[in-house]
Design an enzyme around this catalytic site. Sequence first.
Site, PDB file in Angstrom:
ATOM      1  N   LYS A 211       1.030  -1.359  -0.040  1.00 43.86           N
ATOM      2  CA  LYS A 211      -0.083  -0.113   0.080  1.00 43.86           C
ATOM      3  C   LYS A 211       1.106   1.114  -0.033  1.00 43.86           C
ATOM      4  O   LYS A 211       1.586   1.652   1.008  1.00 43.86           O
ATOM      5  CB  LYS A 211      -0.828  -0.015   1.272  1.00 43.86           C
ATOM      6  CG  LYS A 211      -1.872   1.194   1.108  1.00 43.86           C
ATOM      7  CD  LYS A 211      -2.782   1.088   2.273  1.00 43.86           C
ATOM      8  CE  LYS A 211      -3.936   2.338   2.201  1.00 43.86           C
ATOM      9  NZ  LYS A 211      -3.330   3.543   1.570  1.00 43.86           N
ATOM     10  N   GLU A 260      -1.134   3.808  -8.721  1.00 45.28           N
ATOM     11  CA  GLU A 260      -0.764   4.743  -7.891  1.00 45.28           C
ATOM     12  C   GLU A 260       0.511   5.408  -8.638  1.00 45.28           C
ATOM     13  O   GLU A 260       1.181   4.536  -9.198  1.00 45.28           O
ATOM     14  CB  GLU A 260      -0.400   4.505  -6.489  1.00 45.28           C
ATOM     15  CG  GLU A 260      -1.656   3.891  -5.470  1.00 45.28           C
ATOM     16  CD  GLU A 260      -1.986   4.842  -4.849  1.00 45.28           C
ATOM     17  OE1 GLU A 260      -1.357   5.657  -4.302  1.00 45.28           O
ATOM     18  OE2 GLU A 260      -3.143   4.548  -4.098  1.00 45.28           O
ATOM     19  N   ARG A 366     -17.123   0.799  -0.983  1.00 45.98           N
ATOM     20  CA  ARG A 366     -16.071   0.567  -0.121  1.00 45.98           C
ATOM     21  C   ARG A 366     -16.608  -0.664   0.503  1.00 45.98           C
ATOM     22  O   ARG A 366     -17.000  -0.692   1.720  1.00 45.98           O
ATOM     23  CB  ARG A 366     -16.012   1.655   0.966  1.00 45.98           C
ATOM     24  CG  ARG A 366     -14.583   1.604   1.923  1.00 45.98           C
ATOM     25  CD  ARG A 366     -14.861   2.888   2.571  1.00 45.98           C
ATOM     26  NE  ARG A 366     -14.273   4.397   1.939  1.00 45.98           N
ATOM     27  CZ  ARG A 366     -13.520   4.758   1.522  1.00 45.98           C
ATOM     28  NH1 ARG A 366     -12.228   4.019   1.785  1.00 45.98           N
ATOM     29  NH2 ARG A 366     -13.345   5.899   0.918  1.00 45.98           N
ATOM     30  N   LYS A 372      -7.589  -2.616   3.504  1.00 42.67           N
ATOM     31  CA  LYS A 372      -6.345  -2.134   3.824  1.00 42.67           C
ATOM     32  C   LYS A 372      -5.617  -2.580   5.150  1.00 42.67           C
ATOM     33  O   LYS A 372      -6.732  -2.473   6.155  1.00 42.67           O
ATOM     34  CB  LYS A 372      -6.206  -0.699   3.677  1.00 42.67           C
ATOM     35  CG  LYS A 372      -7.331   0.110   4.304  1.00 42.67           C
ATOM     36  CD  LYS A 372      -7.444   1.458   3.519  1.00 42.67           C
ATOM     37  CE  LYS A 372      -8.566   2.211   4.348  1.00 42.67           C
ATOM     38  NZ  LYS A 372      -8.782   3.693   3.527  1.00 42.67           N
TER      39      LYS A 372
END
Length: 507
Positions: A211, A260, A366, A372
Amino acid sequence: MLLSEVVATSVAVAATRSRLAKVKALSALLRSATPEVVEAVVSFLIGVPKQGRIGAGWRTVFELSVGPVGRSALTVAEVDAALAAVAATSGKGSAQRRTDLLVDLFSRATEAEQDFLRRLLTGELRQGALEGVMLDAIAAATEVPGETVRRAFMLSGRLPQTAVAALAGGASALEAFQLEVGRPVRPMLASPAESLPDALAELGSCVVEHKLDGARIQVHRSGDVVRVFTRTLREITKTVPELVDLVRGLPCQSVVLDGETLALTDEGRPRPFQETMSRFGAQDARELLLKPFFFDCLHLDGVDLLDVPLRDRLAALRRVAGEHVIPGALDPSPAEAEAVVAAAMSSGHEGVMVKALDSLYAAGRRGKAWQKVKPVHTLDLVVIGVERGSGRRRGWLSNLHLGARDPDGGPPVMVGKTFKGLTDELLTWQTRELQAIATSTDDWVVHVRPELVIEIELDGVQVSTRYPGGVALRFARVVRYRPDKDASEATTIEEVRGLLPGHTIRE
């Protein structure tokens, strides 16, 4: 349709905490709207005019000195046309022409309508009918399944256009929305996990990935044409030429990638998040190079992959993105998963993502399919006010009032305050930014529009009667502001309550 009908519905929605009552009021209004004004009506109710920013700031709008009319006659179509004219005004003398157009508009509005327009044009209306409530209202107004509406919204990226299609053509019109290379898709989101073992046990067959402390991007390529979007679907193609060149060189003709991007030091460690975000508004597009890490593939060479399991999407991703795939492990043992966590942390990243390999891409939701895992728990909260500093911090706006998002469309629910973690640089920045969005002030507190998202680190939460949500943060500390996130993506009050011992988050 008269603007007064929209105003009355907005007032009714803001006055109730009941999600069902909000949906009933909104769906009734949608059913009565004529096709040509549906887009404007939905735009008004979610607090964002069709035209977006029209070039008139807070001071211009609130300094208009125009008396209201006594009887409502202003139509939605007239307001929409007036805002379009204001937005289209440019060149020498444009500020005065915008003011003249707004004066003309406000001179035809009642007192209630003037108040509505002021809040609409300054961003203060973004609280009464947020996306989730409006999606339910569209489904109720058209008698179309909610999942059909949500999928169309995911693919169109625009709520007003989704409403127009649903009211004009029902389920068949919504089902006609397909992934279109070049048009951004709303990103899939993750929920926090209690721990790595809990996530592994719940998801079963999964992938565990780093992450990163970066900015979410979505890249689209069709032939040599590449477009890059942020998590809020804002296009940033012109400011990230290195990403464009990289994607243009991938072995494919068309692709949509989710990932990302971040700036790295010479040693390969992530630079501060603010440095990455600064590139999106940089004047010199190459002043700080960004490196992409992709973790999903939604389309490849003419084949849409939204509705295939993550396992297959990852196979396509590895074929096309190669070395640019985010580090991780496929179907790891518990020991291998722990090793991924250790590698991520030692590289300076936030933690890991755990994703079910049989999950489909559910944009904008979500859910539990993506989780996470971070060693330090953080929340993304909305700044709703700030106290004037004293002592060494005199002259700055310091102690922040923090709100969690109401999932039923109400204003943010206050859950705590903090001034910890604020550097002098950040105090200077937030003083300037919060003053610019102030709505009212007294001797001690400045109240602001609920639009700035801030990441808060905390030790936990506790039951409290001090705040309306019945819960308070424990030892809250500022990590950073999140300019890449909209207030509609903030942590909900239910998610905050879910941190209480023995409490279960409402799905």
